[in-house]
Motif scaffolding. Structure first.
Motif, PDB file in Angstrom:
ATOM      1  N   PRO A 129       7.365  -5.143 -15.275  1.00 45.07           N
ATOM      2  CA  PRO A 129       6.401  -5.762 -16.192  1.00 45.07           C
ATOM      3  C   PRO A 129       6.115  -7.208 -15.809  1.00 45.07           C
ATOM      4  O   PRO A 129       5.009  -7.696 -16.024  1.00 45.07           O
ATOM      5  CB  PRO A 129       7.094  -5.670 -17.560  1.00 45.07           C
ATOM      6  CG  PRO A 129       8.536  -5.425 -17.282  1.00 45.07           C
ATOM      7  CD  PRO A 129       8.636  -4.790 -15.935  1.00 45.07           C
ATOM      8  N   VAL A 130       7.082  -7.887 -15.215  1.00 40.75           N
ATOM      9  CA  VAL A 130       6.887  -9.293 -14.853  1.00 40.75           C
ATOM     10  C   VAL A 130       5.838  -9.407 -13.746  1.00 40.75           C
ATOM     11  O   VAL A 130       4.921 -10.218 -13.817  1.00 40.75           O
ATOM     12  CB  VAL A 130       8.215  -9.940 -14.382  1.00 40.75           C
ATOM     13  CG1 VAL A 130       7.995 -11.385 -13.961  1.00 40.75           C
ATOM     14  CG2 VAL A 130       9.258  -9.833 -15.485  1.00 40.75           C
ATOM     15  N   ARG A 131       5.970  -8.552 -12.734  1.00 42.08           N
ATOM     16  CA  ARG A 131       5.036  -8.617 -11.612  1.00 42.08           C
ATOM     17  C   ARG A 131       3.800  -7.745 -11.825  1.00 42.08           C
ATOM     18  O   ARG A 131       2.827  -7.831 -11.080  1.00 42.08           O
ATOM     19  CB  ARG A 131       5.750  -8.210 -10.311  1.00 42.08           C
ATOM     20  CG  ARG A 131       6.891  -9.196  -9.974  1.00 42.08           C
ATOM     21  CD  ARG A 131       7.666  -8.769  -8.744  1.00 42.08           C
ATOM     22  NE  ARG A 131       6.791  -8.549  -7.605  1.00 42.08           N
ATOM     23  CZ  ARG A 131       6.883  -7.508  -6.779  1.00 42.08           C
ATOM     24  NH1 ARG A 131       7.816  -6.592  -6.971  1.00 42.08           N
ATOM     25  NH2 ARG A 131       6.061  -7.388  -5.783  1.00 42.08           N
ATOM     26  N   GLY A 132       3.815  -6.904 -12.847  1.00 41.54           N
ATOM     27  CA  GLY A 132       2.646  -6.074 -13.149  1.00 41.54           C
ATOM     28  C   GLY A 132       2.397  -4.989 -12.115  1.00 41.54           C
ATOM     29  O   GLY A 132       1.257  -4.585 -11.892  1.00 41.54           O
ATOM     30  N   VAL A 133       3.458  -4.509 -11.478  1.00 42.80           N
ATOM     31  CA  VAL A 133       3.291  -3.491 -10.437  1.00 42.80           C
ATOM     32  C   VAL A 133       4.258  -2.325 -10.622  1.00 42.80           C
ATOM     33  O   VAL A 133       5.267  -2.433 -11.309  1.00 42.80           O
ATOM     34  CB  VAL A 133       3.505  -4.077  -9.016  1.00 42.80           C
ATOM     35  CG1 VAL A 133       2.433  -5.097  -8.685  1.00 42.80           C
ATOM     36  CG2 VAL A 133       4.896  -4.666  -8.873  1.00 42.80           C
ATOM     37  N   TYR A 134       3.893  -1.199  -9.987  1.00 43.49           N
ATOM     38  CA  TYR A 134       4.800  -0.058  -9.927  1.00 43.49           C
ATOM     39  C   TYR A 134       5.105   0.211  -8.458  1.00 43.49           C
ATOM     40  O   TYR A 134       4.309  -0.150  -7.580  1.00 43.49           O
ATOM     41  CB  TYR A 134       4.174   1.186 -10.573  1.00 43.49           C
ATOM     42  CG  TYR A 134       2.948   1.708  -9.853  1.00 43.49           C
ATOM     43  CD1 TYR A 134       1.673   1.237 -10.173  1.00 43.49           C
ATOM     44  CD2 TYR A 134       3.055   2.673  -8.850  1.00 43.49           C
ATOM     45  CE1 TYR A 134       0.548   1.718  -9.523  1.00 43.49           C
ATOM     46  CE2 TYR A 134       1.925   3.158  -8.184  1.00 43.49           C
ATOM     47  CZ  TYR A 134       0.678   2.673  -8.534  1.00 43.49           C
ATOM     48  OH  TYR A 134      -0.436   3.148  -7.874  1.00 43.49           O
ATOM     49  N   LYS A 135       6.245   0.824  -8.216  1.00 42.06           N
ATOM     50  CA  LYS A 135       6.573   1.193  -6.848  1.00 42.06           C
ATOM     51  C   LYS A 135       7.523   2.380  -6.862  1.00 42.06           C
ATOM     52  O   LYS A 135       8.432   2.451  -7.683  1.00 42.06           O
ATOM     53  CB  LYS A 135       7.244   0.021  -6.129  1.00 42.06           C
ATOM     54  CG  LYS A 135       7.560   0.331  -4.669  1.00 42.06           C
ATOM     55  CD  LYS A 135       8.086  -0.899  -3.951  1.00 42.06           C
ATOM     56  CE  LYS A 135       8.600  -0.568  -2.564  1.00 42.06           C
ATOM     57  NZ  LYS A 135       7.548  -0.178  -1.621  1.00 42.06           N
ATOM     58  N   CYS A 136       7.243   3.346  -5.983  1.00 43.37           N
ATOM     59  CA  CYS A 136       8.157   4.465  -5.833  1.00 43.37           C
ATOM     60  C   CYS A 136       8.957   4.241  -4.560  1.00 43.37           C
ATOM     61  O   CYS A 136       8.384   4.074  -3.484  1.00 43.37           O
ATOM     62  CB  CYS A 136       7.406   5.784  -5.743  1.00 43.37           C
ATOM     63  SG  CYS A 136       8.504   7.149  -5.324  1.00 43.37           S
ATOM     64  N   PHE A 137      10.283   4.233  -4.700  1.00 42.58           N
ATOM     65  CA  PHE A 137      11.123   3.958  -3.536  1.00 42.58           C
ATOM     66  C   PHE A 137      11.300   5.195  -2.656  1.00 42.58           C
ATOM     67  O   PHE A 137      11.889   5.119  -1.599  1.00 42.58           O
ATOM     68  CB  PHE A 137      12.471   3.388  -3.985  1.00 42.58           C
ATOM     69  CG  PHE A 137      12.316   2.009  -4.556  1.00 42.58           C
ATOM     70  CD1 PHE A 137      12.203   0.904  -3.720  1.00 42.58           C
ATOM     71  CD2 PHE A 137      12.205   1.811  -5.931  1.00 42.58           C
ATOM     72  CE1 PHE A 137      12.013  -0.369  -4.233  1.00 42.58           C
ATOM     73  CE2 PHE A 137      12.011   0.534  -6.453  1.00 42.58           C
ATOM     74  CZ  PHE A 137      11.915  -0.554  -5.599  1.00 42.58           C
ATOM     75  N   SER A 138      10.765   6.317  -3.126  1.00 46.51           N
ATOM     76  CA  SER A 138      10.881   7.522  -2.322  1.00 46.51           C
ATOM     77  C   SER A 138       9.590   7.813  -1.546  1.00 46.51           C
ATOM     78  O   SER A 138       9.600   7.950  -0.334  1.00 46.51           O
ATOM     79  CB  SER A 138      11.243   8.693  -3.226  1.00 46.51           C
ATOM     80  OG  SER A 138      11.362   9.859  -2.492  1.00 46.51           O
ATOM     81  N   CYS A 139       8.447   7.890  -2.254  1.00 47.56           N
ATOM     82  CA  CYS A 139       7.203   8.244  -1.543  1.00 47.56           C
ATOM     83  C   CYS A 139       6.359   7.023  -1.190  1.00 47.56           C
ATOM     84  O   CYS A 139       5.383   7.135  -0.463  1.00 47.56           O
ATOM     85  CB  CYS A 139       6.378   9.244  -2.353  1.00 47.56           C
ATOM     86  SG  CYS A 139       5.557   8.553  -3.788  1.00 47.56           S
ATOM     87  N   GLY A 140       6.716   5.866  -1.722  1.00 41.87           N
ATOM     88  CA  GLY A 140       6.012   4.653  -1.332  1.00 41.87           C
ATOM     89  C   GLY A 140       4.774   4.319  -2.160  1.00 41.87           C
ATOM     90  O   GLY A 140       4.125   3.311  -1.917  1.00 41.87           O
ATOM     91  N   ALA A 141       4.442   5.172  -3.132  1.00 42.04           N
ATOM     92  CA  ALA A 141       3.298   4.872  -4.004  1.00 42.04           C
ATOM     93  C   ALA A 141       3.540   3.523  -4.671  1.00 42.04           C
ATOM     94  O   ALA A 141       4.649   3.245  -5.130  1.00 42.04           O
ATOM     95  CB  ALA A 141       3.142   5.964  -5.057  1.00 42.04           C
ATOM     96  N   ALA A 142       2.519   2.683  -4.680  1.00 45.07           N
ATOM     97  CA  ALA A 142       2.688   1.361  -5.265  1.00 45.07           C
ATOM     98  C   ALA A 142       1.344   0.772  -5.639  1.00 45.07           C
ATOM     99  O   ALA A 142       0.318   1.162  -5.084  1.00 45.07           O
ATOM    100  CB  ALA A 142       3.393   0.439  -4.271  1.00 45.07           C
ATOM    101  N   GLY A 143       1.351  -0.144  -6.586  1.00 44.32           N
ATOM    102  CA  GLY A 143       0.106  -0.812  -6.941  1.00 44.32           C
ATOM    103  C   GLY A 143       0.179  -1.437  -8.317  1.00 44.32           C
ATOM    104  O   GLY A 143       1.249  -1.498  -8.928  1.00 44.32           O
TER     105      GLY A 143
END
Ligand SMILES: [Zn+2]
Length: 272
Positions: free
Chosen positions: A51-65
């Motif tokens: 929530p601080v950086r306003g981003v999501y990231k998947c450490f397995s498939c790499g989806a992020a944004g």
């Protein structure tokens, strides 16, 4: 076009944990939130939202944004569609910016192309269902390949008559301009100025974008005519409304009608 202040308001209001939580159940761990990744078959919670950086990231498939990217990817929306989705969620009034003359002209050209494509899709469907040759050749083909009636209707499959300019003649007669018949790639213009149908003698699979508009067509030659033919399939050429690499056949129908089915299932429905 959505104006800049509206975009800023949406970005200020949108809380990524809040938005992602509508689709993924998240658990707080330290400063971030974790859950099962919605973009791959996740068994361990690899999906992290900050929530601080306003981003999501998947450490397995790499989806992020960020939050907009999440809606675009998860709901298969375009950038403006995702912004509107968020504006609606946060009750933000969307203000549009006046388009420049050039932008407006581009927009009206695109609109004209969509109108031609929509008319063409209806025409090809009508031929398939109601024309003597359409039924005898096109429909017979789909039946022989095991296409069910509901699938034929749902995917708006059609047929273009074998005469070289039956479609062009009908379109011109209905008042559609030569310019847009060629820009959409539905017709070629010959040196003498006459139009020829790109898809004559082919069964047609309209490509329908996320907004439900027909962006292009794929045309397949019938088996009886594929002997010695190298190109069984012909697609619409790239145009202002269609970029092959960005389209995925069947993206529209599964989302609206069969939420649990993936697009790839439907790609398999197209005969090779
Ligand atoms: Zn993932």
């Amino acid at each position: 076009m959505i104006d800049r202040p509206t975009v800023d308001k949406i970005m200020d209001a949108a809380n990524i944990v809040d938005v992602v939580s509508e689709f993924v159940s998240l658990r707080k761990t330290g400063a971030s939130f974790k859950g099962l990744c919605p973009f791959h078959d996740d068994r361990t919670p690899s999906f992290s939202v900050s929530p601080v950086r306003g981003v999501y990231k998947c450490f397995s498939c790499g989806a992020a944004g960020n939050v907009v990217k999440f809606i675009m990817e998860h709901e298969q929306m375009t950038y403006p569609e995702a912004l509107r989705w968020l504006a609606n969620k946060y009750h933000i009034e969307v203000r549009e910016r006046e388009l420049s003359t050039e932008e407006r002209q581009q927009e009206s050209e695109r609109e004209s192309m969509f109108l031609v494509n929509e008319w063409a899709a209806k025409y090809f469907e009508d031929v398939l269902h109601n024309d003597v040759d359409g039924v005898a050749i096109g429909m017979q083909y789909f039946r022989s390949r095991g296409f069910r009636d509901d699938i034929i209707r749902k995917f708006r499959l059609g047929f273009c008559l074998t005469s070289r300019h039956a479609f062009a003649d009908a379109a011109l007669k209905a008042g559609y301009q030569k310019e847009f018949l060629t820009k959409t790639g539905l017709c070629f213009e010959r040196d003498n100025g006459e139009l020829t149908d790109r898809f004559n003698g082919r069964v047609l699979f309209p490509w329908i974008g996320v907004s439900g508009k027909v962006t292009a067509f794929g045309g397949r030659l019938l088996d009886s005519r594929t002997k010695g033919v190298s190109q069984k399939y012909v697609n619409s050429p790239d145009s202002d409304i269609y970029h092959k690499e960005r389209e995925l056949y069947g993206i529209y129908q599964p989302r609206r009608l069969l939420p649990s089915t993936t697009s790839s299932t439907w790609s398999k429905a197209i005969p090779t």
